[in-house]
Design a protein around this motif. Structure first.
Motif, PDB file in Angstrom:
ATOM      1  N   UNK A  38       0.819  -1.218   0.000  1.00 14.30           N
ATOM      2  CA  UNK A  38       0.000   0.000   0.000  1.00 14.30           C
ATOM      3  C   UNK A  38       0.852   1.266   0.000  1.00 14.30           C
ATOM      4  N   UNK A  39       0.483   2.205  -0.842  1.00 11.76           N
ATOM      5  CA  UNK A  39       1.268   3.437  -0.979  1.00 11.76           C
ATOM      6  C   UNK A  39       1.349   4.213   0.330  1.00 11.76           C
ATOM      7  N   UNK A  40       0.309   4.145   1.153  1.00 11.34           N
ATOM      8  CA  UNK A  40       0.289   4.926   2.390  1.00 11.34           C
ATOM      9  C   UNK A  40       1.433   4.546   3.326  1.00 11.34           C
ATOM     10  N   UNK A  41       1.882   3.286   3.264  1.00 13.27           N
ATOM     11  CA  UNK A  41       2.943   2.852   4.165  1.00 13.27           C
ATOM     12  C   UNK A  41       4.285   3.481   3.824  1.00 13.27           C
ATOM     13  N   UNK A  42       4.447   3.956   2.608  1.00 13.73           N
ATOM     14  CA  UNK A  42       5.697   4.605   2.201  1.00 13.73           C
ATOM     15  C   UNK A  42       5.634   6.122   2.331  1.00 13.73           C
ATOM     16  N   UNK A  43       4.483   6.650   2.704  1.00 15.95           N
ATOM     17  CA  UNK A  43       4.251   8.092   2.644  1.00 15.95           C
ATOM     18  C   UNK A  43       4.333   8.726   4.028  1.00 15.95           C
ATOM     19  N   UNK A  44       5.332   9.585   4.283  1.00 16.78           N
ATOM     20  CA  UNK A  44       5.407  10.257   5.583  1.00 16.78           C
ATOM     21  C   UNK A  44       4.167  11.110   5.872  1.00 16.78           C
ATOM     22  N   UNK A  45       3.565  11.696   4.846  1.00 21.48           N
ATOM     23  CA  UNK A  45       2.392  12.542   5.048  1.00 21.48           C
ATOM     24  C   UNK A  45       1.196  11.752   5.568  1.00 21.48           C
ATOM     25  N   UNK A  46       1.202  10.434   5.352  1.00 21.81           N
ATOM     26  CA  UNK A  46       0.131   9.571   5.848  1.00 21.81           C
ATOM     27  C   UNK A  46       0.573   8.767   7.072  1.00 21.81           C
ATOM     28  N   UNK A  63       3.202   6.879   7.442  1.00 23.10           N
ATOM     29  CA  UNK A  63       3.555   5.525   7.030  1.00 23.10           C
ATOM     30  C   UNK A  63       4.722   4.954   7.807  1.00 23.10           C
ATOM     31  N   UNK A  64       5.136   3.765   7.398  1.00 22.82           N
ATOM     32  CA  UNK A  64       6.230   3.069   8.062  1.00 22.82           C
ATOM     33  C   UNK A  64       5.765   1.811   8.762  1.00 22.82           C
ATOM     34  N   UNK A  85      10.377   7.038   5.901  1.00 20.85           N
ATOM     35  CA  UNK A  85       9.655   6.318   6.948  1.00 20.85           C
ATOM     36  C   UNK A  85      10.496   5.118   7.394  1.00 20.85           C
ATOM     37  N   UNK A  86      10.161   4.559   8.560  1.00 17.63           N
ATOM     38  CA  UNK A  86      10.895   3.399   9.050  1.00 17.63           C
ATOM     39  C   UNK A  86      10.500   2.155   8.276  1.00 17.63           C
ATOM     40  N   UNK A  87      11.484   1.375   7.887  1.00 17.92           N
ATOM     41  CA  UNK A  87      11.230   0.114   7.194  1.00 17.92           C
ATOM     42  C   UNK A  87      11.306  -1.077   8.144  1.00 17.92           C
ATOM     43  N   UNK A  88      12.212  -1.001   9.112  1.00 17.72           N
ATOM     44  CA  UNK A  88      12.393  -2.089  10.077  1.00 17.72           C
ATOM     45  C   UNK A  88      12.902  -1.499  11.381  1.00 17.72           C
ATOM     46  N   UNK A 102      12.217  -6.988  27.176  1.00 17.16           N
ATOM     47  CA  UNK A 102      11.575  -7.465  25.970  1.00 17.16           C
ATOM     48  C   UNK A 102      12.424  -7.210  24.748  1.00 17.16           C
ATOM     49  N   UNK A 103      12.338  -8.110  23.787  1.00 13.25           N
ATOM     50  CA  UNK A 103      12.977  -7.953  22.486  1.00 13.25           C
ATOM     51  C   UNK A 103      11.882  -7.983  21.431  1.00 13.25           C
ATOM     52  N   UNK A 104      11.691  -6.858  20.777  1.00 14.49           N
ATOM     53  CA  UNK A 104      10.568  -6.678  19.874  1.00 14.49           C
ATOM     54  C   UNK A 104      11.089  -6.265  18.510  1.00 14.49           C
ATOM     55  N   UNK A 105      10.459  -6.729  17.456  1.00 18.24           N
ATOM     56  CA  UNK A 105      10.903  -6.340  16.126  1.00 18.24           C
ATOM     57  C   UNK A 105       9.727  -6.234  15.182  1.00 18.24           C
ATOM     58  N   UNK A 106       9.888  -5.365  14.185  1.00 15.38           N
ATOM     59  CA  UNK A 106       8.889  -5.245  13.124  1.00 15.38           C
ATOM     60  C   UNK A 106       9.578  -4.822  11.839  1.00 15.38           C
ATOM     61  N   UNK A 107       8.988  -5.220  10.732  1.00  9.27           N
ATOM     62  CA  UNK A 107       9.537  -4.856   9.432  1.00  9.27           C
ATOM     63  C   UNK A 107       8.439  -4.920   8.388  1.00  9.27           C
ATOM     64  N   UNK A 108       8.534  -4.051   7.381  1.00  5.26           N
ATOM     65  CA  UNK A 108       7.630  -4.163   6.242  1.00  5.26           C
ATOM     66  C   UNK A 108       8.383  -4.627   5.001  1.00  5.26           C
ATOM     67  N   UNK A 109       9.575  -5.216   5.226  1.00  8.30           N
ATOM     68  CA  UNK A 109      10.408  -5.697   4.128  1.00  8.30           C
ATOM     69  C   UNK A 109      10.325  -7.205   3.931  1.00  8.30           C
ATOM     70  N   UNK A 110       9.803  -7.938   4.921  1.00  7.18           N
ATOM     71  CA  UNK A 110       9.800  -9.402   4.844  1.00  7.18           C
ATOM     72  C   UNK A 110       8.716  -9.963   5.740  1.00  7.18           C
ATOM     73  N   UNK A 111       8.215 -11.131   5.384  1.00  2.86           N
ATOM     74  CA  UNK A 111       7.283 -11.849   6.251  1.00  2.86           C
ATOM     75  C   UNK A 111       8.080 -12.580   7.316  1.00  2.86           C
ATOM     76  N   UNK A 112       7.740 -12.376   8.567  1.00  2.05           N
ATOM     77  CA  UNK A 112       8.411 -13.031   9.683  1.00  2.05           C
ATOM     78  C   UNK A 112       7.437 -13.988  10.371  1.00  2.05           C
ATOM     79  N   UNK A 113       7.904 -14.806  11.330  1.00  4.29           N
ATOM     80  CA  UNK A 113       6.998 -15.786  11.956  1.00  4.29           C
ATOM     81  C   UNK A 113       5.842 -15.166  12.731  1.00  4.29           C
ATOM     82  N   UNK A 114       6.007 -13.941  13.245  1.00  8.76           N
ATOM     83  CA  UNK A 114       4.945 -13.259  14.002  1.00  8.76           C
ATOM     84  C   UNK A 114       4.552 -14.055  15.248  1.00  8.76           C
ATOM     85  N   UNK A 115       5.549 -14.591  15.932  1.00  9.95           N
ATOM     86  CA  UNK A 115       5.308 -15.367  17.142  1.00  9.95           C
ATOM     87  C   UNK A 115       5.600 -14.527  18.384  1.00  9.95           C
ATOM     88  N   UNK A 116       5.197 -15.055  19.542  1.00 12.44           N
ATOM     89  CA  UNK A 116       5.451 -14.369  20.805  1.00 12.44           C
ATOM     90  C   UNK A 116       5.660 -15.394  21.910  1.00 12.44           C
TER      91      UNK A 116
END
Length: 342
Positions: free
Chosen positions: A176-184, A186-187, A221-224, A237-251
């Motif tokens: 989605x374009x909004x995720x790349x847009x600082x005005x929206x 994004x990140x 905007x932040x990518x990871x 806690x050790x927390x991570x997020x990224x919009x560059x790759x699919x991760x396991x999304x476990x906890x």
């Protein structure tokens, strides 16, 4: 044998029926309304969009009663009991205030606003008017998260030592374009990272220290990001997020006695396993369903509204504000700002 406590979250269908208005009929609004109609007695009766055509398409798809070609008309609709704000993060503040100004209680999509200043303004407006407002961080209202909450309340795990959670989806550069847009606004952080941050905030009871590192997209905007947090009791806690790759999304949550693991995607209805230090499974919680998880936040909102409440014990407004301050701090450390923030 050590066992998990049962969830206290009721069936969404048992919640009172209220009439919803949807502000901004995008993808998340469609998923939310579909879950609402599938598993609760509440209904979307009106939808508002800046595009009359989009509103009409949403109306036809979901069977709502009225489509409004402006947000103002939606919040002024006398048949709407509550407004679900599903616009981009950059507009949550203005749209929540618009609804509150019209006397409407509001469920605001996560992240609640762009920053803590905006969040405080919405919360102050709701409190001044005595109106219900809740952040739509849907994971907080799910049955399996209440099992985690009860384990913490009961001290089942011993002293919490660490919590870990990740959330990564491949959404950039082709998403989605909004995720790349600082005005929206994004990140990755406000869209994805808010999930592990919110979970860790629940588990640790807040943070006394936040350290972040990450990478930026070409648009600024932040990518990871990877975030290390410390709680007031010394757990971390050790927390991570990224919009560059699919991760396991476990906890997982590890204590001095026992450990909890959420199988699969931790922020969706899921299995929780209780393990001993030798990795033996002592018990497991199975969700009643893995579908339509978004209905739980709507059901909680309906219960609160009919009871005359102005916030949820499952995600109090002060905690929503505290989490927004954490997200602000992470963005500051990464060097990410949004236009017009001041």
């Amino acid at each position: 044998m050590t066992t998990l406590p049962p969830t206290r979250i009721p069936d969404p269908y048992d919640a009172p029926a209220i009439r919803w208005g949807v502000l901004a009929p995008g993808g998340i609004a469609r998923a939310w309304a579909t879950a609402l109609h599938a598993t609760t007695r509440s209904r979307v009766v009106a939808v508002g969009s800046r595009s009359a055509e989009r509103a009409e398409a949403f109306l036809a798809e979901l069977g709502a009663e009225r489509a409004h070609g402006s947000y103002e008309a939606l919040v002024d609709d006398p048949d709407v009991d509550a407004v679900y704000v599903a616009s981009p993060h950059s507009q949550h503040h203005d749209h929540a205030l618009l609804a509150l100004g019209a006397g409407k209680p509001v469920l605001v999509e996560k992240a609640f606003t762009r920053n803590a200043t905006e969040a405080a303004a919405v919360i102050d407006a709701a409190r001044a008017r005595g109106l219900l407002v809740v952040e739509a961080m849907w994971a907080r209202f799910l049955p399996h998260v209440d099992v985690v909450r009860r384990c913490l309340e009961d001290g089942l795990l011993g002293e919490v030592v660490t919590v870990s959670a990740d959330h990564g989806q491949r959404l950039y550069p082709d998403g989605p374009q909004r995720l790349a847009d600082p005005a929206l606004a994004g990140g990755a952080l406000l869209d994805l990272g808010v999930y592990p941050v919110s979970l860790a905030h629940l588990v640790l009871g807040g943070f006394t220290d936040v350290r972040a590192t990450g990478t930026l997209a070409a648009t600024g905007v932040d990518a990871s990001e990877t975030i290390a947090v410390t709680g007031p009791g010394g757990g971390f806690g050790t927390l991570s997020s990224t919009m560059l790759a699919k991760t396991p999304c476990t906890a997982s949550v590890s204590g001095t006695r026992l450990r909890l693991e959420v199988d699969g995607v931790f922020y969706q209805p899921n299995v929780v396993r209780l393990l001993d230090p030798d990795d033996h499974e002592l018990d497991r919680y199975e969700p009643p369903s893995r579908e339509h998880g978004l209905a739980y936040e709507a059901a909680e909102f309906a219960r609160l509204l009919v009871a005359g409440r102005t916030e949820s014990d499952l995600l109090p407004l002060d905690e929503t504000l505290a989490i927004m301050r954490v997200l602000d701090d992470v963005r500051r450390q990464l060097g990410v700002g949004f236009p017009g923030e001041g």
